[in-house]
Motif scaffolding. Structure first.
Motif, PDB file in Angstrom:
ATOM      1  N   ARG A  72     -33.833 -44.397 -16.684  1.00 31.52           N
ATOM      2  CA  ARG A  72     -34.301 -43.527 -15.618  1.00 31.52           C
ATOM      3  C   ARG A  72     -35.419 -44.213 -14.847  1.00 31.52           C
ATOM      4  NH1 ARG A  72     -36.149 -37.815 -17.596  1.00 31.52           N
ATOM      5  NH2 ARG A  72     -33.921 -37.837 -18.123  1.00 31.52           N
ATOM      6  N   PRO A  73     -35.310 -44.308 -13.468  1.00 32.82           N
ATOM      7  CA  PRO A  73     -36.368 -44.956 -12.675  1.00 32.82           C
ATOM      8  C   PRO A  73     -37.699 -44.222 -12.827  1.00 32.82           C
ATOM      9  CG  PRO A  73     -34.386 -44.641 -11.356  1.00 32.82           C
ATOM     10  CD  PRO A  73     -34.190 -43.854 -12.622  1.00 32.82           C
ATOM     11  N   THR A  74     -38.766 -44.966 -12.975  1.00 33.44           N
ATOM     12  CA  THR A  74     -40.100 -44.391 -13.029  1.00 33.44           C
ATOM     13  C   THR A  74     -40.607 -44.133 -11.607  1.00 33.44           C
ATOM     14  OG1 THR A  74     -41.176 -46.544 -12.951  1.00 33.44           O
ATOM     15  CG2 THR A  74     -40.592 -45.694 -15.132  1.00 33.44           C
ATOM     16  N   THR A  75     -41.769 -43.483 -11.529  1.00 36.74           N
ATOM     17  CA  THR A  75     -42.387 -43.240 -10.221  1.00 36.74           C
ATOM     18  C   THR A  75     -42.681 -44.568  -9.515  1.00 36.74           C
ATOM     19  OG1 THR A  75     -43.373 -41.179 -11.018  1.00 36.74           O
ATOM     20  CG2 THR A  75     -44.349 -42.175  -9.053  1.00 36.74           C
ATOM     21  N   ALA A  76     -43.121 -45.548 -10.305  1.00 33.09           N
ATOM     22  CA  ALA A  76     -43.407 -46.871  -9.741  1.00 33.09           C
ATOM     23  C   ALA A  76     -42.139 -47.498  -9.158  1.00 33.09           C
ATOM     24  CB  ALA A  76     -44.011 -47.776 -10.804  1.00 33.09           C
ATOM     25  N   ALA A  77     -41.010 -47.345  -9.846  1.00 33.36           N
ATOM     26  CA  ALA A  77     -39.739 -47.899  -9.367  1.00 33.36           C
ATOM     27  C   ALA A  77     -39.338 -47.244  -8.053  1.00 33.36           C
ATOM     28  CB  ALA A  77     -38.653 -47.710 -10.408  1.00 33.36           C
ATOM     29  N   ARG A  78     -39.489 -45.916  -7.994  1.00 32.39           N
ATOM     30  CA  ARG A  78     -39.113 -45.216  -6.767  1.00 32.39           C
ATOM     31  C   ARG A  78     -40.013 -45.639  -5.598  1.00 32.39           C
ATOM     32  NH1 ARG A  78     -35.417 -41.402  -7.923  1.00 32.39           N
ATOM     33  NH2 ARG A  78     -35.238 -40.736 -10.100  1.00 32.39           N
ATOM     34  N   HIS A  79     -41.291 -45.809  -5.872  1.00 36.12           N
ATOM     35  CA  HIS A  79     -42.221 -46.231  -4.813  1.00 36.12           C
ATOM     36  C   HIS A  79     -41.890 -47.643  -4.321  1.00 36.12           C
ATOM     37  CE1 HIS A  79     -45.942 -46.631  -2.547  1.00 36.12           C
ATOM     38  NE2 HIS A  79     -46.143 -47.801  -3.162  1.00 36.12           N
ATOM     39  N   LEU A  80     -41.637 -48.549  -5.284  1.00 37.12           N
ATOM     40  CA  LEU A  80     -41.323 -49.933  -4.915  1.00 37.12           C
ATOM     41  C   LEU A  80     -40.003 -50.011  -4.151  1.00 37.12           C
ATOM     42  CD1 LEU A  80     -42.353 -52.826  -5.179  1.00 37.12           C
ATOM     43  CD2 LEU A  80     -41.087 -53.010  -7.335  1.00 37.12           C
ATOM     44  N   ALA A  81     -39.011 -49.217  -4.580  1.00 42.39           N
ATOM     45  CA  ALA A  81     -37.720 -49.212  -3.889  1.00 42.39           C
ATOM     46  C   ALA A  81     -37.880 -48.684  -2.468  1.00 42.39           C
ATOM     47  CB  ALA A  81     -36.718 -48.365  -4.665  1.00 42.39           C
ATOM     48  N   SER A  82     -38.698 -47.651  -2.302  1.00 46.66           N
ATOM     49  CA  SER A  82     -38.918 -47.080  -0.984  1.00 46.66           C
ATOM     50  C   SER A  82     -39.581 -48.087  -0.053  1.00 46.66           C
ATOM     51  CB  SER A  82     -39.765 -45.815  -1.094  1.00 46.66           C
ATOM     52  OG  SER A  82     -40.066 -45.299   0.187  1.00 46.66           O
ATOM     53  N   ARG A  83     -40.587 -48.786  -0.572  1.00 49.39           N
ATOM     54  CA  ARG A  83     -41.296 -49.777   0.245  1.00 49.39           C
ATOM     55  C   ARG A  83     -40.399 -50.981   0.565  1.00 49.39           C
ATOM     56  NH1 ARG A  83     -46.810 -49.938   0.458  1.00 49.39           N
ATOM     57  NH2 ARG A  83     -46.364 -51.585   1.989  1.00 49.39           N
ATOM     58  N   SER A  84     -39.404 -51.227  -0.264  1.00 46.00           N
ATOM     59  CA  SER A  84     -38.545 -52.406  -0.076  1.00 46.00           C
ATOM     60  C   SER A  84     -37.474 -52.193   0.980  1.00 46.00           C
ATOM     61  CB  SER A  84     -37.856 -52.771  -1.402  1.00 46.00           C
ATOM     62  OG  SER A  84     -38.807 -53.086  -2.395  1.00 46.00           O
ATOM     63  N   LEU A  85     -37.146 -50.940   1.290  1.00 46.65           N
ATOM     64  CA  LEU A  85     -36.015 -50.685   2.178  1.00 46.65           C
ATOM     65  C   LEU A  85     -36.192 -51.325   3.553  1.00 46.65           C
ATOM     66  CD1 LEU A  85     -35.142 -46.978   1.270  1.00 46.65           C
ATOM     67  CD2 LEU A  85     -33.875 -49.063   0.687  1.00 46.65           C
ATOM     68  N   GLY A  86     -37.390 -51.151   4.145  1.00 45.47           N
ATOM     69  CA  GLY A  86     -37.633 -51.745   5.460  1.00 45.47           C
ATOM     70  C   GLY A  86     -37.548 -53.254   5.427  1.00 45.47           C
ATOM     71  N   LEU A  87     -38.107 -53.849   4.346  1.00 48.31           N
ATOM     72  CA  LEU A  87     -38.049 -55.306   4.194  1.00 48.31           C
ATOM     73  C   LEU A  87     -36.612 -55.780   4.079  1.00 48.31           C
ATOM     74  CD1 LEU A  87     -39.364 -58.067   3.645  1.00 48.31           C
ATOM     75  CD2 LEU A  87     -39.506 -57.420   1.224  1.00 48.31           C
ATOM     76  N   ILE A  88     -35.805 -55.065   3.310  1.00 46.79           N
ATOM     77  CA  ILE A  88     -34.406 -55.455   3.118  1.00 46.79           C
ATOM     78  C   ILE A  88     -33.645 -55.354   4.432  1.00 46.79           C
ATOM     79  CG2 ILE A  88     -32.253 -54.793   1.989  1.00 46.79           C
ATOM     80  CD1 ILE A  88     -34.014 -53.933  -0.429  1.00 46.79           C
ATOM     81  N   ASP A  89     -33.899 -54.286   5.189  1.00 52.45           N
ATOM     82  CA  ASP A  89     -33.237 -54.149   6.492  1.00 52.45           C
ATOM     83  C   ASP A  89     -33.604 -55.306   7.418  1.00 52.45           C
ATOM     84  OD1 ASP A  89     -32.025 -51.828   5.702  1.00 52.45           O
ATOM     85  OD2 ASP A  89     -33.479 -50.492   6.660  1.00 52.45           O
ATOM     86  N   GLN A  90     -34.893 -55.677   7.423  1.00 54.19           N
ATOM     87  CA  GLN A  90     -35.328 -56.789   8.268  1.00 54.19           C
ATOM     88  C   GLN A  90     -34.683 -58.098   7.821  1.00 54.19           C
ATOM     89  OE1 GLN A  90     -39.584 -57.066   8.769  1.00 54.19           O
ATOM     90  NE2 GLN A  90     -39.794 -54.839   8.856  1.00 54.19           N
ATOM     91  N   LEU A  91     -34.630 -58.306   6.522  1.00 55.78           N
ATOM     92  CA  LEU A  91     -34.025 -59.532   6.011  1.00 55.78           C
ATOM     93  C   LEU A  91     -32.540 -59.577   6.345  1.00 55.78           C
ATOM     94  CD1 LEU A  91     -34.282 -62.126   4.373  1.00 55.78           C
ATOM     95  CD2 LEU A  91     -33.779 -60.795   2.327  1.00 55.78           C
ATOM     96  N   THR A  92     -31.859 -58.448   6.227  1.00 57.45           N
ATOM     97  CA  THR A  92     -30.439 -58.389   6.574  1.00 57.45           C
ATOM     98  C   THR A  92     -30.227 -58.755   8.038  1.00 57.45           C
ATOM     99  OG1 THR A  92     -30.035 -56.677   4.904  1.00 57.45           O
ATOM    100  CG2 THR A  92     -28.413 -56.896   6.674  1.00 57.45           C
TER     101      THR A  92
END
Length: 320
Positions: A57-77
């Motif tokens: 089960r994802p922790t709060t830290a995992a959810r926060h890190l995943a949320s912050r990563s989405l914009g970076l991933i979109d830019q990299l794509t």
């Protein structure tokens, strides 16, 4: 530095709800996803999953890190997509140099062909005579250069450029519609020895070519008007102010009536022409360079056929 692939996998795990679902979506095995998440935990020092016997089960830290990563991933794509487009010659900027007659008759069709294939390409066009364009090519100011040369005025291209032939541009002896000579059944260059001539600037290859042709025919042309714009040259002829040699390329778009033209040959009987090339530097690795050269080559092929179908208003005649 964090591994962006691990961040992308984390975002997918959080979104899909399990390692297995993320693995199916990303094309990995569940074991590979688990290994990536373990590596990401080591890199961040965070506990990203509460692992049970059959779940993680994802922790709060995992959810926060995943949320912050989405914009970076979109830019990299987007960056990856742009890189692929650049490598394929579908995006970017290409700088084309051309002499004015080709800029009007040849280059527009080539640019249109290029943009149909790659609409995200930006094309910049600059004009000049061959000497200027070769210098711009060697300095990197242009990526490709459309140039010409006359066989009677040999020009060597620099050894560090590639010259691709585009077309032969025949020259036509051009006189006004009311010129005295047009009533003759046969006439040529030597018959115009006493006429006023219209030519390009004195130092140009075109003017030198005219001088050599006339010398072979036994006279020196009396040039009263000079212009590098063949629209101007033709209008001066049309007005009855002189005679000229006009490249067929200048009439390729249809210049209208008002003049008589005759194909002309040199003293050896060879058709008088200028040769049109596109030059590029082989050390220019931009993917758009070969794409642009090919577009110019194809456009020139169609233009060459059009010129071949056009006939001077009088039958061909030799220079002497």
């Amino acid at each position: 530095m964090l591994n962006v692939h691990h961040l992308r996998t984390l975002a997918e795990v959080v979104s899909s709800g399990s390692f297995a679902a993320a693995a199916a979506s990303l094309g990995y095995t569940a074991s590979a996803v688990s290994q990536q998440m373990t590596a990401l935990e080591r890199a961040t020092g965070l506990v990203l999953f509460e692992r049970g016997a059959r779940s993680a089960r994802p922790t709060t830290a995992a959810r926060h890190l995943a949320s912050r990563s989405l914009g970076l991933i979109d830019q990299l794509t987007a960056v990856e997509r742009d890189a692929r487009s650049l490598a394929a010659g579908a995006r970017g900027v290409v700088r084309v140099g051309s002499f004015p007659t080709a800029s009007a008759a040849l280059v527009p069709g080539a640019i249109a062909r290029l943009l149909r294939r790659a609409p995200d390409v930006a094309v910049l066009l600059d004009e000049g005579e061959p000497d200027d364009l070769v210098a711009a090519l060697e300095s990197g100011a242009v990526d490709v250069a459309v140039v010409y040369r006359y066989p009677l005025s040999p020009r060597r291209w620099p050894p560090d450029v590639v010259a691709t032939p585009l077309l032969d541009d025949p020259l036509r002896l051009t006189v006004g519609a009311d010129h005295r000579i047009v009533t003759r059944p046969s006439w040529g260059l030597a018959d115009l020895a006493g006429d006023t001539w219209i030519a390009s600037r004195e130092t140009s290859a075109g003017a030198q070519n005219l001088a050599r042709l006339c010398a072979d025919a036994g006279f020196t042309p009396r040039v009263a008007f000079r212009s590098d714009d063949y629209t101007v040259v033709r209008e001066l002829v049309r007005a009855g102010l002189g005679v000229a040699l006009v490249p067929a390329l200048a009439d390729a778009l249809g210049a209208g009536g008002g003049v008589h033209q005759r194909a002309v040959s040199d003293a050896r009987g060879a058709a008088v022409r200028r040769e049109v090339f596109v030059l590029h530097r082989p050390d220019n690795s931009a993917p758009l360079v070969p794409v642009t050269v090919e577009a110019l080559r194809r456009a020139a092929g169609g233009l060459d056929r059009r010129i071949s179908r056009q006939r001077p208003t009088c039958a061909p005649e030799t220079a002497s």
